[in-house]
Design a protein around this motif. Structure first.
Motif, PDB file in Angstrom:
ATOM      1  N   TRP A  11       0.842  -1.201   0.000  1.00  0.00           N
ATOM      2  CA  TRP A  11       0.000   0.000   0.000  1.00  0.00           C
ATOM      3  C   TRP A  11       0.874   1.247   0.000  1.00  0.00           C
ATOM      4  CZ3 TRP A  11      -4.794   1.742  -0.651  1.00  0.00           C
ATOM      5  CH2 TRP A  11      -5.142   2.994  -0.125  1.00  0.00           C
ATOM      6  N   ARG A  12       0.567   2.203  -0.882  1.00  0.00           N
ATOM      7  CA  ARG A  12       1.352   3.427  -0.986  1.00  0.00           C
ATOM      8  C   ARG A  12       0.501   4.683  -0.779  1.00  0.00           C
ATOM      9  NH1 ARG A  12       4.396   0.040  -0.401  1.00  0.00           N
ATOM     10  NH2 ARG A  12       6.240  -0.528  -1.607  1.00  0.00           N
ATOM     11  N   GLY A  13      -0.722   4.488  -0.302  1.00  0.00           N
ATOM     12  CA  GLY A  13      -1.588   5.645  -0.110  1.00  0.00           C
ATOM     13  C   GLY A  13      -2.292   6.036  -1.401  1.00  0.00           C
ATOM     14  N   VAL A  14      -3.114   7.059  -1.320  1.00  0.00           N
ATOM     15  CA  VAL A  14      -3.869   7.539  -2.478  1.00  0.00           C
ATOM     16  C   VAL A  14      -3.746   9.051  -2.557  1.00  0.00           C
ATOM     17  CG1 VAL A  14      -5.536   5.656  -2.581  1.00  0.00           C
ATOM     18  CG2 VAL A  14      -5.960   7.571  -1.049  1.00  0.00           C
ATOM     19  N   ASP A  15      -4.171   9.593  -3.684  1.00  0.00           N
ATOM     20  CA  ASP A  15      -4.129  11.037  -3.863  1.00  0.00           C
ATOM     21  C   ASP A  15      -5.286  11.715  -3.135  1.00  0.00           C
ATOM     22  OD1 ASP A  15      -1.891  10.892  -5.491  1.00  0.00           O
ATOM     23  OD2 ASP A  15      -3.091  10.683  -7.324  1.00  0.00           O
ATOM     24  N   THR A  16      -5.067  12.934  -2.712  1.00  0.00           N
ATOM     25  CA  THR A  16      -6.134  13.754  -2.149  1.00  0.00           C
ATOM     26  C   THR A  16      -7.062  14.191  -3.276  1.00  0.00           C
ATOM     27  OG1 THR A  16      -4.674  14.569  -0.407  1.00  0.00           O
ATOM     28  CG2 THR A  16      -6.639  15.880  -0.890  1.00  0.00           C
ATOM     29  N   PRO A  17      -8.384  14.176  -3.082  1.00  0.00           N
ATOM     30  CA  PRO A  17      -9.300  14.608  -4.156  1.00  0.00           C
ATOM     31  C   PRO A  17      -9.000  16.030  -4.611  1.00  0.00           C
ATOM     32  CG  PRO A  17     -10.511  13.572  -2.362  1.00  0.00           C
ATOM     33  CD  PRO A  17      -9.111  13.753  -1.872  1.00  0.00           C
ATOM     34  N   ASN A  18      -9.137  16.244  -5.901  1.00  0.00           N
ATOM     35  CA  ASN A  18      -8.938  17.571  -6.474  1.00  0.00           C
ATOM     36  C   ASN A  18     -10.249  18.338  -6.537  1.00  0.00           C
ATOM     37  OD1 ASN A  18      -6.159  17.190  -7.054  1.00  0.00           O
ATOM     38  ND2 ASN A  18      -6.707  16.010  -8.881  1.00  0.00           N
ATOM     39  N   LYS A  19     -10.144  19.635  -6.730  1.00  0.00           N
ATOM     40  CA  LYS A  19     -11.331  20.460  -6.962  1.00  0.00           C
ATOM     41  C   LYS A  19     -11.746  20.275  -8.415  1.00  0.00           C
ATOM     42  CE  LYS A  19     -10.496  23.955  -3.413  1.00  0.00           C
ATOM     43  NZ  LYS A  19     -10.348  25.405  -3.121  1.00  0.00           N
ATOM     44  N   THR A  20     -12.464  19.203  -8.652  1.00  0.00           N
ATOM     45  CA  THR A  20     -12.887  18.864 -10.001  1.00  0.00           C
ATOM     46  C   THR A  20     -14.383  18.647 -10.039  1.00  0.00           C
ATOM     47  OG1 THR A  20     -12.470  17.330 -11.835  1.00  0.00           O
ATOM     48  CG2 THR A  20     -12.572  16.385  -9.647  1.00  0.00           C
ATOM     49  N   VAL A  21     -14.988  18.850 -11.181  1.00  0.00           N
ATOM     50  CA  VAL A  21     -16.417  18.605 -11.353  1.00  0.00           C
ATOM     51  C   VAL A  21     -16.672  17.107 -11.362  1.00  0.00           C
ATOM     52  CG1 VAL A  21     -18.354  18.824 -12.963  1.00  0.00           C
ATOM     53  CG2 VAL A  21     -16.832  20.771 -12.565  1.00  0.00           C
ATOM     54  N   ILE A  22     -17.687  16.674 -10.623  1.00  0.00           N
ATOM     55  CA  ILE A  22     -18.085  15.268 -10.579  1.00  0.00           C
ATOM     56  C   ILE A  22     -19.473  15.157 -11.190  1.00  0.00           C
ATOM     57  CG2 ILE A  22     -18.559  13.277  -9.105  1.00  0.00           C
ATOM     58  CD1 ILE A  22     -16.670  14.534  -7.012  1.00  0.00           C
ATOM     59  N   GLU A  23     -19.585  14.352 -12.241  1.00  0.00           N
ATOM     60  CA  GLU A  23     -20.856  14.217 -12.952  1.00  0.00           C
ATOM     61  C   GLU A  23     -21.664  13.044 -12.403  1.00  0.00           C
ATOM     62  OE1 GLU A  23     -22.035  16.273 -15.043  1.00  0.00           O
ATOM     63  OE2 GLU A  23     -20.302  17.442 -15.712  1.00  0.00           O
ATOM     64  N   HIS A 142     -16.923   8.332  -6.361  1.00  0.00           N
ATOM     65  CA  HIS A 142     -15.699   9.049  -6.714  1.00  0.00           C
ATOM     66  C   HIS A 142     -14.582   8.713  -5.723  1.00  0.00           C
ATOM     67  CE1 HIS A 142     -13.317  12.155  -8.628  1.00  0.00           C
ATOM     68  NE2 HIS A 142     -13.096  12.725  -7.458  1.00  0.00           N
ATOM     69  N   ALA A 143     -14.915   8.640  -4.446  1.00  0.00           N
ATOM     70  CA  ALA A 143     -13.898   8.326  -3.438  1.00  0.00           C
ATOM     71  C   ALA A 143     -13.304   6.940  -3.667  1.00  0.00           C
ATOM     72  CB  ALA A 143     -14.508   8.424  -2.036  1.00  0.00           C
ATOM     73  N   PHE A 144     -14.152   5.970  -3.917  1.00  0.00           N
ATOM     74  CA  PHE A 144     -13.631   4.620  -4.147  1.00  0.00           C
ATOM     75  C   PHE A 144     -12.879   4.529  -5.475  1.00  0.00           C
ATOM     76  CE2 PHE A 144     -16.986   3.064  -1.051  1.00  0.00           C
ATOM     77  CZ  PHE A 144     -16.060   2.711  -0.077  1.00  0.00           C
ATOM     78  N   ALA A 145     -13.318   5.285  -6.483  1.00  0.00           N
ATOM     79  CA  ALA A 145     -12.607   5.289  -7.761  1.00  0.00           C
ATOM     80  C   ALA A 145     -11.193   5.858  -7.606  1.00  0.00           C
ATOM     81  CB  ALA A 145     -13.390   6.094  -8.794  1.00  0.00           C
ATOM     82  N   LEU A 146     -11.020   6.765  -6.646  1.00  0.00           N
ATOM     83  CA  LEU A 146      -9.693   7.327  -6.384  1.00  0.00           C
ATOM     84  C   LEU A 146      -8.797   6.349  -5.630  1.00  0.00           C
ATOM     85  CD1 LEU A 146     -10.617  10.976  -5.311  1.00  0.00           C
ATOM     86  CD2 LEU A 146      -9.507  10.278  -7.439  1.00  0.00           C
ATOM     87  N   GLY A 147      -9.384   5.269  -5.110  1.00  0.00           N
ATOM     88  CA  GLY A 147      -8.602   4.264  -4.412  1.00  0.00           C
ATOM     89  C   GLY A 147      -8.758   4.260  -2.903  1.00  0.00           C
ATOM     90  N   TYR A 148      -9.683   5.070  -2.380  1.00  0.00           N
ATOM     91  CA  TYR A 148      -9.890   5.074  -0.928  1.00  0.00           C
ATOM     92  C   TYR A 148     -10.462   3.728  -0.487  1.00  0.00           C
ATOM     93  CZ  TYR A 148      -8.506   9.875  -0.415  1.00  0.00           C
ATOM     94  OH  TYR A 148      -7.750  11.014  -0.385  1.00  0.00           O
ATOM     95  N   ARG A 149     -10.078   3.309   0.709  1.00  0.00           N
ATOM     96  CA  ARG A 149     -10.459   2.008   1.246  1.00  0.00           C
ATOM     97  C   ARG A 149     -11.684   2.090   2.142  1.00  0.00           C
ATOM     98  NH1 ARG A 149      -6.930   0.533   4.998  1.00  0.00           N
ATOM     99  NH2 ARG A 149      -7.354  -1.678   4.716  1.00  0.00           N
ATOM    100  N   ARG A 150     -11.923   3.258   2.703  1.00  0.00           N
ATOM    101  CA  ARG A 150     -12.973   3.418   3.709  1.00  0.00           C
ATOM    102  C   ARG A 150     -13.604   4.808   3.568  1.00  0.00           C
ATOM    103  NH1 ARG A 150     -14.219   2.068   9.378  1.00  0.00           N
ATOM    104  NH2 ARG A 150     -14.615   3.982  10.559  1.00  0.00           N
ATOM    105  N   VAL A 151     -14.920   4.837   3.462  1.00  0.00           N
ATOM    106  CA  VAL A 151     -15.671   6.098   3.450  1.00  0.00           C
ATOM    107  C   VAL A 151     -16.469   6.159   4.743  1.00  0.00           C
ATOM    108  CG1 VAL A 151     -17.469   7.450   2.309  1.00  0.00           C
ATOM    109  CG2 VAL A 151     -15.809   6.175   0.936  1.00  0.00           C
ATOM    110  N   GLU A 152     -16.362   7.270   5.443  1.00  0.00           N
ATOM    111  CA  GLU A 152     -17.014   7.405   6.738  1.00  0.00           C
ATOM    112  C   GLU A 152     -18.202   8.369   6.680  1.00  0.00           C
ATOM    113  OE1 GLU A 152     -13.246   6.572   9.727  1.00  0.00           O
ATOM    114  OE2 GLU A 152     -13.800   8.654   9.289  1.00  0.00           O
ATOM    115  N   TRP A 153     -19.127   8.138   7.588  1.00  0.00           N
ATOM    116  CA  TRP A 153     -20.295   9.001   7.783  1.00  0.00           C
ATOM    117  C   TRP A 153     -20.443   9.172   9.290  1.00  0.00           C
ATOM    118  CZ3 TRP A 153     -24.386  10.297   4.087  1.00  0.00           C
ATOM    119  CH2 TRP A 153     -25.552  10.837   4.663  1.00  0.00           C
ATOM    120  N   LYS A 154     -20.487  10.402   9.756  1.00  0.00           N
ATOM    121  CA  LYS A 154     -20.638  10.660  11.180  1.00  0.00           C
ATOM    122  C   LYS A 154     -21.735  11.696  11.381  1.00  0.00           C
ATOM    123  CE  LYS A 154     -15.680   9.969  12.045  1.00  0.00           C
ATOM    124  NZ  LYS A 154     -14.957  10.497  10.888  1.00  0.00           N
TER     125      LYS A 154
END
Length: 233
Positions: A11-23, A142-154
């Protein structure tokens, strides 16, 4: 679904999301911009003071105060805010470029592949519509497409609509952090939910079936709930 034991030595980590339009299917998520979105958001939030009950900020007394907050939010370094804008189709109910709500990524941990979706503020025109679900689906996908392993909701443990929404979206309840924060002078116990990368493909299939045009009447009412498609093979 059973927990998986994963070898993470590569595992080498993932990129931080960019300020990009998400369709999305019915919405576009645009990086928040006060000059572009303030007027429609201010108008759509009128009469919706209850929206602010569990948010960190109170309802804004003036448009100028609201614009000042948006201007600060759009350049925040630790949170990435988006405006939720309806796509223009033959059935669109709002003028072009009308922002109907706000959503964000926060607590972004690219080293461990963990990201939270929060700061939701959906106007009455957005709540309980397919556009609202589409916005949440698009953020998760989008988060999972970037390679994130876990999405949280609090959320505040008293916020029953938010807890219900998390479960509907497929998140798993993990427990309550008692006396977690002090918000607006009140104690907050925080309910934690998560969705993991290996769980997402099954949920993604259900979302895509639910969001399909033929699942809705001409009035935009769902023919089948999201849970129906999770039960289908």
């Amino acid at each position: 679904m059973k927990m998986q034991t994963q070898d993470m030595k590569d595992w080498r980590g993932v990129d931080t999301p960019n300020k990009t339009v998400i369709e999305g299917h019915y919405i576009t998520l645009e990086p928040l911009n006060a000059a572009r979105h303030a007027a429609s958001l201010w108008q759509k939030y009128q009469g919706a003071e209850e929206n602010w009950r569990y948010l960190l900020t109170p309802p804004f007394a003036t448009r100028e105060d609201f614009i000042a907050w948006l201007s600060a939010a759009q350049v925040a370094e630790d949170t990435l805010y988006f405006a939720i804008v309806e796509k223009q189709t033959g059935s669109s109910q709002h003028p072009p470029h009308t922002a109907l709500g706000i959503i964000s990524y926060l607590r972004i941990d690219s080293t461990n592949g963990v990201i939270e979706i929060g700061h939701l503020n959906f106007s009455p025109a957005l709540k309980q519509t397919r556009m609202a679900t589409d916005a949440l689906y698009s953020m998760i996908d989008h988060a999972f497409a970037l390679g994130y392993r876990r999405v949280e909701w609090k959320c505040d443990n008293h916020n029953q609509p938010s807890k219900k929404a998390a479960l509907r979206l497929g998140f798993t309840w993990e427990g309550v952090f008692r006396q977690h924060r002090i918000v607006k002078g009140l104690n907050r116990d925080t309910a934690w939910f998560s969705l993991l990368d290996y769980e997402w493909p099954e949920h993604r299939r259900a979302f895509q079936q639910w969001l399909a045009e033929d699942n809705f009447t001409s009035q935009g009412k769902q023919r089948h709930p999201l849970a129906f498609f999770r039960r289908c093979p």
